[in-house]
Design a protein around this motif. Structure first.
Motif, PDB file in Angstrom:
ATOM      1  N   ILE A 127      -1.151  -9.274  -7.816  1.00  0.00           N
ATOM      2  CA  ILE A 127       0.061  -9.738  -7.153  1.00  0.00           C
ATOM      3  C   ILE A 127      -0.314 -10.718  -6.045  1.00  0.00           C
ATOM      4  CG2 ILE A 127       2.127  -9.039  -5.881  1.00  0.00           C
ATOM      5  CD1 ILE A 127       1.500  -6.156  -7.041  1.00  0.00           C
ATOM      6  N   MET A 128       0.331 -11.880  -6.030  1.00  0.00           N
ATOM      7  CA  MET A 128       0.208 -12.815  -4.918  1.00  0.00           C
ATOM      8  C   MET A 128       1.168 -12.339  -3.821  1.00  0.00           C
ATOM      9  SD  MET A 128      -1.931 -15.154  -6.025  1.00  0.00           S
ATOM     10  CE  MET A 128      -2.543 -15.881  -7.550  1.00  0.00           C
ATOM     11  N   ALA A 129       0.660 -11.586  -2.875  1.00  0.00           N
ATOM     12  CA  ALA A 129       1.519 -10.893  -1.913  1.00  0.00           C
ATOM     13  C   ALA A 129       1.511 -11.602  -0.559  1.00  0.00           C
ATOM     14  CB  ALA A 129       1.079  -9.449  -1.763  1.00  0.00           C
ATOM     15  N   HIS A 130       1.963 -12.856  -0.557  1.00  0.00           N
ATOM     16  CA  HIS A 130       2.016 -13.608   0.704  1.00  0.00           C
ATOM     17  C   HIS A 130       3.455 -13.905   1.123  1.00  0.00           C
ATOM     18  CE1 HIS A 130       2.342 -16.737  -2.360  1.00  0.00           C
ATOM     19  NE2 HIS A 130       2.968 -17.453  -1.451  1.00  0.00           N
ATOM     20  N   ASP A 131       4.420 -13.418   0.359  1.00  0.00           N
ATOM     21  CA  ASP A 131       5.826 -13.684   0.660  1.00  0.00           C
ATOM     22  C   ASP A 131       6.652 -12.448   0.296  1.00  0.00           C
ATOM     23  OD1 ASP A 131       5.770 -13.732  -2.108  1.00  0.00           O
ATOM     24  OD2 ASP A 131       5.925 -15.906  -2.231  1.00  0.00           O
ATOM     25  N   GLU A 132       7.959 -12.536   0.541  1.00  0.00           N
ATOM     26  CA  GLU A 132       8.810 -11.362   0.358  1.00  0.00           C
ATOM     27  C   GLU A 132       8.794 -10.820  -1.077  1.00  0.00           C
ATOM     28  OE1 GLU A 132      11.443  -8.403   1.900  1.00  0.00           O
ATOM     29  OE2 GLU A 132      10.181  -9.880   2.888  1.00  0.00           O
ATOM     30  N   PRO A 133       8.965 -11.659  -2.135  1.00  0.00           N
ATOM     31  CA  PRO A 133       8.921 -11.098  -3.495  1.00  0.00           C
ATOM     32  C   PRO A 133       7.578 -10.446  -3.818  1.00  0.00           C
ATOM     33  CG  PRO A 133       9.899 -13.293  -3.506  1.00  0.00           C
ATOM     34  CD  PRO A 133       9.313 -13.103  -2.142  1.00  0.00           C
ATOM     35  N   GLY A 134       6.494 -11.083  -3.391  1.00  0.00           N
ATOM     36  CA  GLY A 134       5.182 -10.509  -3.658  1.00  0.00           C
ATOM     37  C   GLY A 134       4.943  -9.207  -2.921  1.00  0.00           C
ATOM     38  N   MET A 135       5.414  -9.129  -1.674  1.00  0.00           N
ATOM     39  CA  MET A 135       5.255  -7.899  -0.908  1.00  0.00           C
ATOM     40  C   MET A 135       6.060  -6.759  -1.542  1.00  0.00           C
ATOM     41  SD  MET A 135       3.136  -8.762   1.469  1.00  0.00           S
ATOM     42  CE  MET A 135       3.232  -7.475   2.702  1.00  0.00           C
ATOM     43  N   ARG A 136       7.241  -7.092  -2.049  1.00  0.00           N
ATOM     44  CA  ARG A 136       8.055  -6.055  -2.713  1.00  0.00           C
ATOM     45  C   ARG A 136       7.352  -5.578  -3.984  1.00  0.00           C
ATOM     46  NH1 ARG A 136      12.850  -3.676  -2.803  1.00  0.00           N
ATOM     47  NH2 ARG A 136      13.661  -2.979  -4.803  1.00  0.00           N
ATOM     48  N   ALA A 137       6.855  -6.525  -4.786  1.00  0.00           N
ATOM     49  CA  ALA A 137       6.166  -6.144  -6.021  1.00  0.00           C
ATOM     50  C   ALA A 137       4.942  -5.288  -5.716  1.00  0.00           C
ATOM     51  CB  ALA A 137       5.769  -7.395  -6.797  1.00  0.00           C
ATOM     52  N   LYS A 138       4.226  -5.640  -4.662  1.00  0.00           N
ATOM     53  CA  LYS A 138       3.059  -4.842  -4.260  1.00  0.00           C
ATOM     54  C   LYS A 138       3.458  -3.397  -3.994  1.00  0.00           C
ATOM     55  CE  LYS A 138       1.691  -4.733  -0.053  1.00  0.00           C
ATOM     56  NZ  LYS A 138       1.179  -5.086   1.307  1.00  0.00           N
ATOM     57  N   GLN A 139       4.538  -3.186  -3.252  1.00  0.00           N
ATOM     58  CA  GLN A 139       4.952  -1.831  -2.916  1.00  0.00           C
ATOM     59  C   GLN A 139       5.398  -1.060  -4.155  1.00  0.00           C
ATOM     60  OE1 GLN A 139       4.623  -0.432   0.240  1.00  0.00           O
ATOM     61  NE2 GLN A 139       4.869   1.354  -1.100  1.00  0.00           N
ATOM     62  N   VAL A 140       6.126  -1.736  -5.048  1.00  0.00           N
ATOM     63  CA  VAL A 140       6.602  -1.067  -6.270  1.00  0.00           C
ATOM     64  C   VAL A 140       5.420  -0.600  -7.118  1.00  0.00           C
ATOM     65  CG1 VAL A 140       7.808  -1.424  -8.464  1.00  0.00           C
ATOM     66  CG2 VAL A 140       8.817  -2.271  -6.330  1.00  0.00           C
ATOM     67  N   LEU A 141       4.427  -1.464  -7.314  1.00  0.00           N
ATOM     68  CA  LEU A 141       3.303  -1.099  -8.170  1.00  0.00           C
ATOM     69  C   LEU A 141       2.357  -0.129  -7.486  1.00  0.00           C
ATOM     70  CD1 LEU A 141       2.504  -4.364 -10.141  1.00  0.00           C
ATOM     71  CD2 LEU A 141       4.093  -2.512 -10.640  1.00  0.00           C
ATOM     72  N   LEU A 142       2.293  -0.154  -6.163  1.00  0.00           N
ATOM     73  CA  LEU A 142       1.523   0.875  -5.465  1.00  0.00           C
ATOM     74  C   LEU A 142       2.115   2.253  -5.722  1.00  0.00           C
ATOM     75  CD1 LEU A 142       0.545  -0.485  -1.921  1.00  0.00           C
ATOM     76  CD2 LEU A 142      -0.994   0.383  -3.693  1.00  0.00           C
ATOM     77  N   ASP A 143       3.432   2.294  -5.848  1.00  0.00           N
ATOM     78  CA  ASP A 143       4.110   3.568  -6.092  1.00  0.00           C
ATOM     79  C   ASP A 143       4.004   4.022  -7.539  1.00  0.00           C
ATOM     80  OD1 ASP A 143       4.882   3.635  -3.441  1.00  0.00           O
ATOM     81  OD2 ASP A 143       6.877   2.808  -3.824  1.00  0.00           O
ATOM     82  N   THR A 144       3.890   3.074  -8.483  1.00  0.00           N
ATOM     83  CA  THR A 144       3.970   3.423  -9.901  1.00  0.00           C
ATOM     84  C   THR A 144       2.636   3.369 -10.637  1.00  0.00           C
ATOM     85  OG1 THR A 144       4.564   1.125 -10.443  1.00  0.00           O
ATOM     86  CG2 THR A 144       6.379   2.675 -10.058  1.00  0.00           C
ATOM     87  N   GLN A 145       1.738   2.461 -10.258  1.00  0.00           N
ATOM     88  CA  GLN A 145       0.457   2.365 -10.960  1.00  0.00           C
ATOM     89  C   GLN A 145      -0.634   1.874  -9.994  1.00  0.00           C
ATOM     90  OE1 GLN A 145       1.604  -0.579 -14.159  1.00  0.00           O
ATOM     91  NE2 GLN A 145       0.185  -1.910 -13.035  1.00  0.00           N
TER      92      GLN A 145
END
Length: 348
Positions: A127-145
């Motif tokens: 995940i390219m987690a440098h902006d709001e969509p990326g930060m959200r995706a990071k949190q979702v996948l941390l919770d699921t996988q």
């Protein structure tokens, strides 16, 4: 004996077709979000180059398919684009396929939407987690996988050390170095033209460049001016920087990236302000064009491509611990002093 011809990559197809690598990925993966004329150009380039996505080649050979999905909001920006190039090179060297899924910043992405972008449960993901969509995706996948994901982004050294799934560089520390350099040149203070930051629910206040700049000024006992917010585009930066350009007391500007610095350089030229005599400008990222501007741009070098390679190697380790855990193999950010910075002109 003739050397075997190197296999074409997604980047080769994109160049020949005159499109982005994201568009090639969409065509290869059958996305309906590609215009018919564009799809035809990509398919012609694929045919001409003999490009075969690794997923297809391996499935035809009867072997197991290994793949990685990259989630990103905007890979047209230099940092994400270079990191993605590093991921693609590292994956291709091991015959992994790479799928890119773009998270539109204008959309609100639900947990279900993010998970649905993966071709299968547990898909290895970067995940390219440098902006709001990326930060959200990071949190979702941390919770699921959590064992099948890695995030790239701007993090402090402490955050990187504490989180085994993070890869990145401490650009706050680099911004502090650039600010100290300008103070050492004799500037009373340094102004900051800031890139957009993620400050929402999932953003975590990722403004490390601005934080490093402000902290250094405070530690030096200098005035900390208000940071001037800018968008990502040249036009937005050119408009945002006008008040700083018009103020003769402003002698140094640290820009959040090189595109903002280029817009600042243009604005200074049009306003008749000499660079670096009247105004020092420092950029960030060492985008390839910076060595060829007039004057050449002082900037902070960051090796994003190596970070991308490191992210892929870390992902392989997390998915399969028999793969060795990689150590960071990229240099720390480094200030590259060129021609747009120097001492302020003495005022009698």
């Amino acid at each position: 004996m003739a050397q075997p011809k190197k296999a074409a990559s997604i980047w080769d197809v994109a160049r020949l077709a005159g499109v982005s690598h994201q568009t090639v990925s969409r065509v290869v993966n059958g996305s309906p979000r590609v215009a018919a004329a564009t799809r035809d150009k990509v398919l012609e380039a694929i045919a001409e180059l003999g490009y075969r996505p690794n997923r297809l080649a391996r499935s035809l050979a009867g072997g197991a398919v290994e793949s990685v999905t990259v989630l990103a909001a905007d890979t047209s920006l230099y940092g994400p684009e270079a990191a993605l190039r590093g991921i693609e090179k590292a994956a291709r060297s091991l015959d992994w396929s790479v799928q890119i899924s773009v998270l539109d910043p204008a959309d609100t992405h639900s947990d279900e939407d993010i998970i649905a972008r993966l071709p299968r449960a547990g898909e290895p993901t970067i995940i390219m987690a440098h902006d709001e969509p990326g930060m959200r995706a990071k949190q979702v996948l941390l919770d699921t996988q959590p064992q099948a994901m890695v995030a790239i982004g701007p993090y402090t050294a402490e955050e990187l050390a504490a989180s085994p799934w993070l890869v990145g560089m401490d650009d706050g520390k680099a911004a502090a170095e650039a600010t100290r350099y300008l103070l050492d040149q004799g500037h009373e203070t340094v102004h900051h033209l800031a890139i957009p930051t993620s400050t929402g629910t999932f953003g975590g206040g990722k403004a490390h460049r601005a934080d490093g700049w402000a902290r250094t000024l405070r530690e030096a006992g200098r005035e900390v001016p208000d940071a001037v917010p800018s968008g990502w585009t040249f036009a937005e930066a050119f408009k945002a920087v006008q008040p700083l350009i018009a103020d003769p007391s402003v002698t140094a500007i640290l820009c959040g990236n090189d595109h903002l610095a280029l817009a600042t350089l243009r604005a200074a030229h049009l306003a008749g302000r000499d660079v670096p005599g009247d105004l020092s400008i420092v950029g960030f990222d060492n985008t390839p064009f910076t060595a060829y501007t007039t004057p050449a741009l002082t900037t902070v070098n960051q090796d994003f491509e190596s970070v991308g390679r490191g992210a892929f190697e870390l992902l392989r380790h997390r998915v399969d611990s028999t793969n060795p855990r990689p150590k960071p193999s990229w240099p720390d950010p480094e200030l590259i002093i060129r021609e747009t910075s120097g001492p302020p002109r003495s005022r009698s």
